[in-house]
Design an enzyme around this catalytic site. Structure first.
Site, mmCIF file in Angstrom:
data_model
loop_
_atom_site.group_PDB
_atom_site.id
_atom_site.type_symbol
_atom_site.label_atom_id
_atom_site.label_comp_id
_atom_site.label_asym_id
_atom_site.label_seq_id
_atom_site.Cartn_x
_atom_site.Cartn_y
_atom_site.Cartn_z
ATOM 1 C CG HIS A 156 -1.730 -1.209 1.400
ATOM 2 N ND1 HIS A 156 -3.043 -1.277 0.982
ATOM 3 C CD2 HIS A 156 -1.455 -2.427 1.923
ATOM 4 C CE1 HIS A 156 -3.545 -2.473 1.245
ATOM 5 N NE2 HIS A 156 -2.593 -3.190 1.823
ATOM 6 C CG PHE A 157 3.958 1.759 -2.366
ATOM 7 C CD1 PHE A 157 4.226 1.163 -1.148
ATOM 8 C CD2 PHE A 157 4.723 1.385 -3.463
ATOM 9 C CE1 PHE A 157 5.251 0.209 -1.008
ATOM 10 C CE2 PHE A 157 5.750 0.433 -3.331
ATOM 11 C CZ PHE A 157 6.001 -0.158 -2.112
ATOM 12 N NE ARG A 158 -0.805 3.733 3.598
ATOM 13 C CZ ARG A 158 -1.605 2.747 3.961
ATOM 14 N NH1 ARG A 158 -2.629 2.413 3.200
ATOM 15 N NH2 ARG A 158 -1.413 2.108 5.074
ATOM 16 C CG ASN B 127 -6.098 0.443 0.657
ATOM 17 O OD1 ASN B 127 -5.195 0.094 -0.094
ATOM 18 N ND2 ASN B 127 -5.990 0.364 1.968
ATOM 19 C CG HIS C 213 -8.127 -8.140 3.669
ATOM 20 N ND1 HIS C 213 -7.176 -7.241 4.075
ATOM 21 C CD2 HIS C 213 -8.670 -8.647 4.809
ATOM 22 C CE1 HIS C 213 -7.157 -7.212 5.412
ATOM 23 N NE2 HIS C 213 -8.058 -8.050 5.863
ATOM 24 C CG HIS D 254 -2.868 -10.218 4.230
ATOM 25 N ND1 HIS D 254 -4.165 -10.637 4.121
ATOM 26 C CD2 HIS D 254 -2.897 -8.873 4.107
ATOM 27 C CE1 HIS D 254 -4.939 -9.602 3.912
ATOM 28 N NE2 HIS D 254 -4.190 -8.513 3.892
ATOM 29 C CG ASP E 185 -0.745 -5.898 4.153
ATOM 30 O OD1 ASP E 185 -1.103 -5.048 3.327
ATOM 31 O OD2 ASP E 185 -1.425 -6.204 5.154
ATOM 32 C CG HIS F 140 -1.159 3.571 9.114
ATOM 33 N ND1 HIS F 140 -2.177 4.086 8.340
ATOM 34 C CD2 HIS F 140 -1.293 2.227 9.041
ATOM 35 C CE1 HIS F 140 -2.895 3.095 7.826
ATOM 36 N NE2 HIS F 140 -2.378 1.955 8.232
HETATM 37 O O1 DOR Z 1 -3.230 -3.704 8.172
HETATM 38 C C1 DOR Z 1 -3.603 -3.401 7.057
HETATM 39 N N1 DOR Z 1 -3.517 -2.129 6.616
HETATM 40 N N2 DOR Z 1 -4.148 -4.332 6.255
HETATM 41 C C2 DOR Z 1 -4.718 -4.011 5.077
HETATM 42 O O2 DOR Z 1 -5.140 -4.899 4.376
HETATM 43 C C3 DOR Z 1 -4.856 -2.595 4.678
HETATM 44 C C4 DOR Z 1 -3.752 -1.837 5.247
HETATM 45 C C5 DOR Z 1 -3.806 -0.343 5.036
HETATM 46 O O3 DOR Z 1 -4.056 0.060 3.917
HETATM 47 O O4 DOR Z 1 -3.497 0.394 5.961
#
Ligand code: DOR
Length: 439
Positions: A66-68, A98, A180, A234, A305, A309
């Site tokens: 997840h590179f945001r 996402n 997921h 995962h 994964d 944050h």
């Molecule tokens: O812990 C997680 N965070 N699992 C996920 O599948 C999504 C991810 C996120 O995008 O923060």
């Protein structure tokens, strides 16, 4: 900067496609491996790397990150994440939908591909996310490794947990579906039961193994009904590993993260909410069963994964803390350290982190040190141990749940498309990766 057309890596311990080790040279030209031999004739025009004492592996393909970018760049972006990839020996990644906006149609996919072409130092691919109403987009989007479905641990448009909605997606088209697998209904119920508890350790109780098992069972059922290519992201529990050991159709694959192999619920005492992720960390028993399933081929490969944050976000009281932890900088040394400890072999690590991923997603010409394959390579040092240090991390979030762990197998040099993108602690920020293709 003009980039060398040819690169000669000399006297490396090369992990060959059959898993055996040979000491020799690798010559690359125009982004491809052109020769692998015990001694390749020297040419002064060639850029040379003395790899004596180092081990040469195919670059890691990380199939879940997840590179945001776009929309959440305060946590990470494609440039910072790909710098972290270069440092971690990750030469290709598959990124999740996402982001903001969500990657749920061709224009959002095109936007990500365009951004990555300008900003990513390593090769890239992007999943298309399923919503309850974007079936036409799911059928047509290109290029993409597959459809990502959040059966749980998600809210808003990307949550597709109901069987009837899932069935519509499984029933139409043939491209890979990556799930997921957590049951949102069960999670919702248990959130109410455990409401008011601020200790993040409760996360593993709320999103318990049963929640994961229920969703994995449902995904398997639908995949079998339609013979639909399914990938379980995962995998985290012994229950799911045992289920797959009993019934895993040939068209189903599964992955596990280094953290689900190496961390368990005891991590909450050490790093608090930094250990909080979805699906959550489990028990020591789960760690052991997952390792065995990986060694036995029940689980096919490794993904991080990587889900960064900020520390400020992680400092909130549970349940306001976001789930997720970074991983691309530490995955290869974590797995190679496990190999050195006898949990597996280096050749298995290479298989799980490169070749098996390329095969599962139909990524051509990657995952082997063989003439004709892409020159995505990583030279690692298996003789030295160094700790994971916060101040050395390149991920924008600036922390790791593995800080202080003393690891070996750190990348010394990473090569993407025949270009040195990381060397002895320095990132070459002028290198750019390419869009991956999927057969
Ligand atoms: O812990 C997680 N965070 N699992 C996920 O599948 C999504 C991810 C996120 O995008 O923060």
């Amino acid at each position: 900067m003009s980039l060398p057309k040819k690169l000669l890596i000399r006297q490396a311990q090369i992990i060959q496609p059959n898993g055996e080790l040979m000491i020799g040279d690798v010559l690359t030209d125009a982004g491809k491996i052109v020769e692998v031999a015990s001694n390749i004739a020297h040419d002064t025009a060639i850029q040379e790397i003395d790899a004596q004492g180092l081990t040469l592996l195919p670059g890691v393909i990380d199939p879940q990150v997840h590179f945001r970018e776009p929309g959440l760049e305060h946590k990470e972006d494609l440039f910072t994440a790909s710098c972290a990839c270069a440092k971690g020996g990750v030469t290709s990644f598959l990124e999740m939908p996402n982001t903001r906006p969500l990657t749920i149609n061709q224009s959002a996919l095109n936007d990500k591909l365009e951004r990555a072409s300008h900003k990513s130092l390593v090769n890239y691919g992007f999943f298309i996310g399923a919503t309850p109403e974007n079936l036409p987009d799911l059928l047509l989007a290109e290029p993409t490794p597959g459809i990502k479905i959040f059966m749980g641990s998600m809210h808003g448009q990307l949550l597709v947990g109901e069987e009837t909605l899932l069935e519509q997606i499984f029933a139409q088209g043939s491209r890979l579906i990556a799930v997921h697998a957590e049951d949102q209904q069960r999670i919702n119920q248990r959130r109410l039961e455990f409401a008011g508890i601020e200790d993040p350790a409760i996360h593993s109780e709320i999103q318990d193994p049963q929640a994961a098992l229920l969703a994995t069972q449902l995904a398997l059922k639908l995949s079998k009904k339609y013979q639909r290519r399914l990938h379980i992201l995962h995998l985290s529990t012994a229950l799911e590993a045992d289920l797959l050991r009993k019934e895993k159709p040939s068209w189903v694959t599964a992955e596990v993260t280094p953290q689900h192999l190496l961390l368990n619920t005891s991590a909450y005492q050490q790093v608090g909410s930094l250990a909080q992720m979805n699906p959550p960390l489990r028990s020591l028993h789960d760690n052991e069963v997952l390792w065995q399933a990986l060694r036995d081929g029940v689980i096919d490969f490794i993904a991080t994964d990587h889900a960064p944050h900020t520390l400020a976000e992680k400092a909130q009281p549970y349940p306001n803390t976001p789930s997720g932890m970074p991983g691309v900088e530490t995955s290869l040394p974590l797995m190679l350290t496990a190999a050195m400890e006898g949990k597996c072999t280096v050749a298995q690590v290479v298989h799980w982190m490169s070749k098996a991923v390329a095969v599962a997603y139909g990524i051509p010409n990657k995952g082997e040190i063989t003439p004709g394959y892409d020159a995505d390579l990583v030279l690692v040092d298996l003789n030295t141990y160094r700790p994971v240090l916060r101040e050395e991390l390149l991920t924008k979030c600036g922390w790791s749940p593995f800080e202080g762990w003393n690891l070996t197998g750190w990348p010394v040099t990473t090569i993407v498309g025949g270009e040195v993108v990381f060397d002895k602690g320095r990132v070459n920020t002028e290198v750019r990766g390419q869009a991956l293709t999927f057969n």
